[in-house]
Design an enzyme around this catalytic site. Structure first.
Site, PDB file in Angstrom:
ATOM      1  N   ARG A 251      20.220 -30.727  27.281  1.00  0.00           N
ATOM      2  CA  ARG A 251      21.256 -30.410  26.285  1.00  0.00           C
ATOM      3  C   ARG A 251      22.106 -31.552  26.259  1.00  0.00           C
ATOM      4  O   ARG A 251      22.833 -31.855  24.936  1.00  0.00           O
ATOM      5  CB  ARG A 251      21.710 -29.150  26.550  1.00  0.00           C
ATOM      6  CG  ARG A 251      22.966 -28.797  25.898  1.00  0.00           C
ATOM      7  CD  ARG A 251      23.425 -27.200  25.879  1.00  0.00           C
ATOM      8  NE  ARG A 251      23.298 -26.585  27.194  1.00  0.00           N
ATOM      9  CZ  ARG A 251      24.326 -26.873  27.915  1.00  0.00           C
ATOM     10  NH1 ARG A 251      25.391 -27.704  27.623  1.00  0.00           N
ATOM     11  NH2 ARG A 251      24.147 -26.092  29.100  1.00  0.00           N
TER      12      ARG A 251
ATOM     13  N   TYR B 173      24.546 -25.219  -0.805  1.00  0.00           N
ATOM     14  CA  TYR B 173      23.372 -24.499  -0.253  1.00  0.00           C
ATOM     15  C   TYR B 173      23.929 -22.963   0.152  1.00  0.00           C
ATOM     16  O   TYR B 173      24.942 -22.905   0.849  1.00  0.00           O
ATOM     17  CB  TYR B 173      22.787 -25.262   0.896  1.00  0.00           C
ATOM     18  CG  TYR B 173      21.674 -24.560   1.580  1.00  0.00           C
ATOM     19  CD1 TYR B 173      20.393 -24.476   1.021  1.00  0.00           C
ATOM     20  CD2 TYR B 173      21.829 -24.090   2.827  1.00  0.00           C
ATOM     21  CE1 TYR B 173      19.386 -23.903   1.923  1.00  0.00           C
ATOM     22  CE2 TYR B 173      20.890 -23.467   3.750  1.00  0.00           C
ATOM     23  CZ  TYR B 173      19.758 -23.385   3.068  1.00  0.00           C
ATOM     24  OH  TYR B 173      18.532 -22.837   3.552  1.00  0.00           O
TER      25      TYR B 173
ATOM     26  N   ASP C  77      27.211 -33.290   2.349  1.00  0.00           N
ATOM     27  CA  ASP C  77      25.796 -32.929   2.649  1.00  0.00           C
ATOM     28  C   ASP C  77      25.063 -33.624   1.920  1.00  0.00           C
ATOM     29  O   ASP C  77      24.896 -33.677   0.585  1.00  0.00           O
ATOM     30  CB  ASP C  77      25.747 -31.386   2.421  1.00  0.00           C
ATOM     31  CG  ASP C  77      24.497 -30.790   2.920  1.00  0.00           C
ATOM     32  OD1 ASP C  77      23.315 -31.739   2.688  1.00  0.00           O
ATOM     33  OD2 ASP C  77      24.184 -29.623   3.007  1.00  0.00           O
TER      34      ASP C  77
ATOM     35  N   LYS D 265      14.241 -31.203   5.352  1.00  0.00           N
ATOM     36  CA  LYS D 265      13.886 -31.587   3.988  1.00  0.00           C
ATOM     37  C   LYS D 265      13.200 -33.186   4.035  1.00  0.00           C
ATOM     38  O   LYS D 265      12.171 -33.211   4.587  1.00  0.00           O
ATOM     39  CB  LYS D 265      14.928 -31.336   2.865  1.00  0.00           C
ATOM     40  CG  LYS D 265      15.927 -30.132   3.226  1.00  0.00           C
ATOM     41  CD  LYS D 265      15.043 -28.760   2.912  1.00  0.00           C
ATOM     42  CE  LYS D 265      15.700 -27.488   3.520  1.00  0.00           C
ATOM     43  NZ  LYS D 265      17.205 -27.436   3.014  1.00  0.00           N
TER      44      LYS D 265
HETATM   45  C1  LIG Z   1      18.064 -26.545   3.661  1.00  0.00           C
HETATM   46  C2  LIG Z   1      19.609 -27.121   3.366  1.00  0.00           C
HETATM   47  C3  LIG Z   1      20.455 -26.747   4.446  1.00  0.00           C
HETATM   48  C4  LIG Z   1      20.153 -25.782   5.699  1.00  0.00           C
HETATM   49  O1  LIG Z   1      19.168 -26.665   6.460  1.00  0.00           O
HETATM   50  P1  LIG Z   1      18.102 -25.917   7.534  1.00  0.00           P
HETATM   51  O2  LIG Z   1      17.590 -26.856   8.171  1.00  0.00           O
HETATM   52  O3  LIG Z   1      17.411 -25.037   6.817  1.00  0.00           O
HETATM   53  O4  LIG Z   1      19.198 -25.077   8.520  1.00  0.00           O
HETATM   54  C5  LIG Z   1      21.725 -27.227   4.402  1.00  0.00           C
HETATM   55  N1  LIG Z   1      21.960 -28.063   3.257  1.00  0.00           N
HETATM   56  C6  LIG Z   1      21.173 -28.268   2.250  1.00  0.00           C
HETATM   57  C7  LIG Z   1      21.211 -28.802   1.192  1.00  0.00           C
HETATM   58  C8  LIG Z   1      19.887 -27.631   2.384  1.00  0.00           C
HETATM   59  O5  LIG Z   1      19.026 -27.985   1.141  1.00  0.00           O
END
Ligand SMILES: *Cc1c(COP(=O)(O)O)cnc(C)c1O
Length: 380
Positions: free
Chosen positions: A46, A98, A170, A195
């Site tokens: 961890r 998101y 983000d 993604k």
């Molecule tokens: C999918 C997504 C998230 C969340 O991420 P996870 O890996 O599904 O927890 C946050 N921000 C954006 C822009 C996303 O497309």
């Protein structure tokens, strides 16, 4: 070194014992100590793990930061960034972040005494108008999902510096291949590595990257204290994905642009939303602050919800699924799927109407993808 070289080599050295060219998966929870407190620098996974550290160094290198910190998911990264704040603090946030980000802010962190105001951050005046003495952070997504709105990251960062706020971007949609917010003065970049970073729709992960030593230290402390860390195997999978990020992003973009042009001319399509089209309201800004426009294309069908449903059901290469950023093309209906939790009236006001469809354009051959959409339009 340039981006594609850093993607392949960043943060990775041949393994010292065998010379293995690929960073091994250190699938271990603990490390043997030669005596109490006499350890190699590794005590517990961890806290430290060599596979995760290689991924963290690679990410830091790609975003142009000094510290990469990896988490079990994008949401785990976002939630850990929130631990930088305390009860009574106020956050200004992009109004179409998101859905999971909105949900954790409103249903979890609001309960801990944090307050959030959502504004259209593309309009900088709305950011300054929302400022309060308790404001501590500005949270931006650019491009946004699914309408692909763009915020001026340099100017937004200037507002944050002038007020002593932490700026967070983000960067999931653009990926570090096409946009590096730290270069514009952003304090912390976060990603859902599920993604484009991972890129193969086979694992979930998240990260935060910064060049601010103090913020890095606090995030590392929280990473270990809160414990939302990513397992060694998933770190390895994402590290492998990142090696081809540049190749993939260029193909995603090439295909997305071809599809955007095709859709613009199609009689069944009312309007195409893609930041790489001059018709996009933030085309100039996207061209200036991004080196590419990404692989997401949204469009308004000339038809109702039933017609949109038929199109989403009829594509064969474009699979109907949530998520985005993988090598395979996906089609989805935001109103019914990813954005269903937003009340209908607010959806309509934001432009998330029943005829809106979002494509995550993959890396297949563009001709095949266009033929697939063509046959679906002929049915819907
Ligand atoms: C999918 C997504 C998230 C969340 O991420 P996870 O890996 O599904 O927890 C946050 N921000 C954006 C822009 C996303 O497309």
């Amino acid at each position: 070194m340039k981006f594609d070289t850093r993607a392949v080599h960043g943060g990775q050295k041949p393994e010292p014992i065998t010379g293995a060219i690929t960073v091994p998966i250190f699938q271990t929870s603990t490390y043997v100590q030669s005596g109490p407190g006499e350890h190699t620098g590794y005590e517990y996974t961890r806290t430290q793990n060599p596979t995760r550290e290689a991924l963290e160094r690679n990410l830091a290198s790609l975003e142009g930061g000094t510290h990469g910190i990896v988490f079990a998911s994008g949401m785990a990264a976002i939630s850990t960034v929130m631990t930088l704040l305390k009860s009574g603090d106020h956050v200004i946030c992009s109004d179409d972040v998101y859905g999971g980000t909105y949900r954790v802010f409103e249903t979890v962190f609001r309960e801990f005494g944090l307050d959030y105001t959502y504004v259209n951050t593309s309009n900088l005046a709305e950011i300054t108008a929302a400022a309060r003495p308790e404001t501590r952070m500005l949270w931006i997504e650019s491009p946004t999902n699914p309408l692909l709105k763009i915020t001026d990251l340099r100017k937004a960062g200037d507002i944050c510096r002038g007020n002593g706020w932490i700026s967070v971007v983000d960067n999931t949609f653009a990926s570090p291949c096409f946009q590096r917010p730290l270069e514009f003065g952003t304090d912390i970049v976060v990603h859902s590595m599920t993604k484009y970073a991972g890129g193969h729709a086979d694992t979930v992960g998240g990260c935060a990257i910064t060049s601010d030593e103090k913020l890095a230290e606090r995030l590392r402390f929280s990473q270990n204290a809160v414990g939302a860390c990513l397992g060694p195997f998933d770190c390895w999978v994402i590290l492998r994905g990142l090696k081809t990020l540049g190749l993939r992003m260029r193909q995603h973009e090439k295909n997305a642009l071809a599809i955007a042009h095709y859709l613009e001319k199609h009689a069944r399509v009312k309007q195409v939303i893609y930041p790489g089209l001059p018709s996009h309201p933030h085309y100039e800004l996207a061209s200036a602050q991004q080196s590419g426009f990404g692989g997401i294309v949204s469009f308004y069908l000339d038809g109702d919800i039933e017609a949109a449903r038929v199109v989403c059901k009829s594509t064969k290469l474009f699979r109907c699924a949530e998520s985005l950023g993988g090598v395979e093309s996906l089609i989805e209906h935001p109103g019914i799927m990813t954005h269903a939790s937003i009340p209908e009236a607010i959806r309509a006001e934001k432009g998330l109407t029943d005829n809106l469809i979002r494509l995550s354009v993959g890396i297949e051959d563009a001709d095949d993808l266009i033929a697939d959409l063509d046959q679906a339009f002929s049915l819907g």
